[in-house]
Write a protein that holds these residues in place. Structure first.
Motif, mmCIF file in Angstrom:
data_model
loop_
_atom_site.group_PDB
_atom_site.id
_atom_site.type_symbol
_atom_site.label_atom_id
_atom_site.label_comp_id
_atom_site.label_asym_id
_atom_site.label_seq_id
_atom_site.Cartn_x
_atom_site.Cartn_y
_atom_site.Cartn_z
ATOM 1 N N LEU A 229 6.441 6.120 20.501
ATOM 2 C CA LEU A 229 5.100 5.563 20.340
ATOM 3 C C LEU A 229 4.481 6.009 19.019
ATOM 4 O O LEU A 229 3.826 5.217 18.336
ATOM 5 N N THR A 230 4.717 7.238 18.623
ATOM 6 C CA THR A 230 4.205 7.741 17.351
ATOM 7 C C THR A 230 4.796 6.951 16.181
ATOM 8 O O THR A 230 4.077 6.563 15.254
ATOM 9 N N ALA A 231 6.092 6.692 16.224
ATOM 10 C CA ALA A 231 6.741 5.929 15.155
ATOM 11 C C ALA A 231 6.211 4.497 15.090
ATOM 12 O O ALA A 231 5.925 3.971 14.008
ATOM 13 N N VAL A 232 6.059 3.858 16.241
ATOM 14 C CA VAL A 232 5.551 2.489 16.276
ATOM 15 C C VAL A 232 4.098 2.450 15.814
ATOM 16 O O VAL A 232 3.701 1.573 15.036
ATOM 17 N N ALA A 233 3.295 3.415 16.250
ATOM 18 C CA ALA A 233 1.893 3.471 15.827
ATOM 19 C C ALA A 233 1.790 3.699 14.324
ATOM 20 O O ALA A 233 0.929 3.101 13.655
ATOM 21 N N ALA A 234 2.659 4.530 13.772
ATOM 22 C CA ALA A 234 2.644 4.769 12.326
ATOM 23 C C ALA A 234 3.009 3.495 11.564
ATOM 24 O O ALA A 234 2.383 3.180 10.543
ATOM 25 N N ALA A 235 3.982 2.751 12.055
ATOM 26 C CA ALA A 235 4.363 1.493 11.402
ATOM 27 C C ALA A 235 3.212 0.492 11.448
ATOM 28 O O ALA A 235 2.891 -0.154 10.447
ATOM 29 N N PHE A 236 2.566 0.379 12.608
ATOM 30 C CA PHE A 236 1.428 -0.538 12.724
ATOM 31 C C PHE A 236 0.261 -0.066 11.860
ATOM 32 O O PHE A 236 -0.447 -0.890 11.274
ATOM 33 N N ALA A 237 0.053 1.236 11.771
ATOM 34 C CA ALA A 237 -1.024 1.757 10.918
ATOM 35 C C ALA A 237 -0.763 1.425 9.460
ATOM 36 O O ALA A 237 -1.684 1.035 8.724
ATOM 37 N N TYR A 238 0.481 1.542 9.030
ATOM 38 C CA TYR A 238 0.819 1.218 7.647
ATOM 39 C C TYR A 238 0.585 -0.263 7.372
ATOM 40 O O TYR A 238 -0.031 -0.632 6.372
ATOM 41 N N VAL A 239 1.081 -1.114 8.255
ATOM 42 C CA VAL A 239 0.902 -2.558 8.063
ATOM 43 C C VAL A 239 -0.573 -2.924 8.166
ATOM 44 O O VAL A 239 -1.045 -3.826 7.470
ATOM 45 N N GLY A 240 -1.324 -2.218 8.995
ATOM 46 C CA GLY A 240 -2.752 -2.471 9.089
ATOM 47 C C GLY A 240 -3.492 -2.055 7.838
ATOM 48 O O GLY A 240 -4.500 -2.661 7.465
ATOM 49 N N ALA A 241 -3.007 -1.024 7.150
ATOM 50 C CA ALA A 241 -3.673 -0.528 5.948
ATOM 51 C C ALA A 241 -3.236 -1.265 4.684
ATOM 52 O O ALA A 241 -4.028 -1.441 3.764
ATOM 53 N N VAL A 242 -1.978 -1.690 4.641
ATOM 54 C CA VAL A 242 -1.443 -2.365 3.450
ATOM 55 C C VAL A 242 -1.278 -3.845 3.799
ATOM 56 O O VAL A 242 -0.343 -4.234 4.484
ATOM 57 N N ASP A 243 -2.202 -4.648 3.327
ATOM 58 C CA ASP A 243 -2.292 -6.062 3.689
ATOM 59 C C ASP A 243 -1.096 -6.864 3.183
ATOM 60 O O ASP A 243 -0.877 -6.980 1.983
ATOM 61 N N PRO A 244 -0.321 -7.462 4.101
ATOM 62 C CA PRO A 244 0.817 -8.284 3.674
ATOM 63 C C PRO A 244 0.390 -9.618 3.066
ATOM 64 O O PRO A 244 1.208 -10.320 2.486
ATOM 65 N N ASN A 245 -0.883 -9.974 3.195
ATOM 66 C CA ASN A 245 -1.367 -11.217 2.582
ATOM 67 C C ASN A 245 -1.549 -11.074 1.079
ATOM 68 O O ASN A 245 -1.655 -12.074 0.374
ATOM 69 N N GLU A 246 -1.594 -9.841 0.596
ATOM 70 C CA GLU A 246 -1.700 -9.582 -0.844
ATOM 71 C C GLU A 246 -0.295 -9.563 -1.438
ATOM 72 O O GLU A 246 0.581 -8.879 -0.932
ATOM 73 N N PRO A 247 -0.069 -10.304 -2.517
ATOM 74 C CA PRO A 247 1.279 -10.336 -3.100
ATOM 75 C C PRO A 247 1.686 -8.980 -3.680
ATOM 76 O O PRO A 247 0.857 -8.225 -4.161
ATOM 77 N N GLY A 248 2.981 -8.715 -3.584
ATOM 78 C CA GLY A 248 3.546 -7.528 -4.202
ATOM 79 C C GLY A 248 3.686 -6.319 -3.297
ATOM 80 O O GLY A 248 4.315 -5.337 -3.683
ATOM 81 N N HIS A 249 3.140 -6.358 -2.101
ATOM 82 C CA HIS A 249 3.234 -5.194 -1.217
ATOM 83 C C HIS A 249 4.541 -5.158 -0.420
ATOM 84 O O HIS A 249 5.044 -4.084 -0.109
ATOM 85 N N TYR A 250 5.033 -6.311 -0.050
ATOM 86 C CA TYR A 250 6.238 -6.398 0.774
ATOM 87 C C TYR A 250 7.170 -7.432 0.151
ATOM 88 O O TYR A 250 6.722 -8.370 -0.496
ATOM 89 N N PRO A 251 8.477 -7.303 0.368
ATOM 90 C CA PRO A 251 9.394 -8.314 -0.174
ATOM 91 C C PRO A 251 9.253 -9.636 0.585
ATOM 92 O O PRO A 251 8.853 -9.662 1.750
#
Length: 150
Positions: free
Chosen positions: A32-54
């Protein structure tokens, strides 16, 4: 094939049933900690902004949406409480989040009670999930399935 030779492992308790509760809950809490950390990262770093994710390699090479396309945008919307946008971006992803939540909760209840939980899907269940993903992928890439585009 007997029940002990199936490829799916038993989940929790990681420790013996007589072990302390904290030890039985360590593995589910770690997951749960690992999944929450992944969701927290995606929640903080917007994938709608270009250049953050491939960009999805299948989409980049073929222009076709894979079953995961829109998953990061959907997770970002889900974290921010925008369920309708999350469903629009990737309805299958939202279903997977909810399925994970249910399975994790059942796993924790079993661990608290000191009983192992066994994930033992039948071949028909696995084929059904595969067919669902395949149909979802095909429909979202056809003109009538445009509403499933991320």
């Amino acid at each position: 094939m007997n029940a002990d030779s199936r490829p799916f492992p038993r989940l929790a308790p990681a420790a013996a049933p007589g072990s302390p509760l904290w030890r039985r809950l360590a593995v589910p809490a770690g997951l749960l900690t690992a999944v929450a950390a992944a969701f927290a990262y995606v929640g903080a770093v917007d994938p709608n902004e270009p250049g953050h994710y491939p960009v999805c390699p299948l989409y980049r090479l073929t222009g076709l949406y894979c079953p995961g396309c829109g998953g990061l945008r959907g997770a970002h919307a889900f974290v921010h409480g925008d369920l309708l946008t999350a469903l629009r971006d990737n309805v299958l992803g939202v279903a997977a989040y909810l399925g994970f939540a249910v399975l994790w909760t059942v796993w924790v209840v079993h661990a608290v009670r000191g009983r192992p939980m066994r994930l033992d899907p039948r071949p028909a269940h696995l084929w059904g999930i595969g067919a669902l993903v395949l149909v979802f992928t095909a429909v979202r890439n056809l003109p009538p399935g445009g509403w499933l585009h991320p």
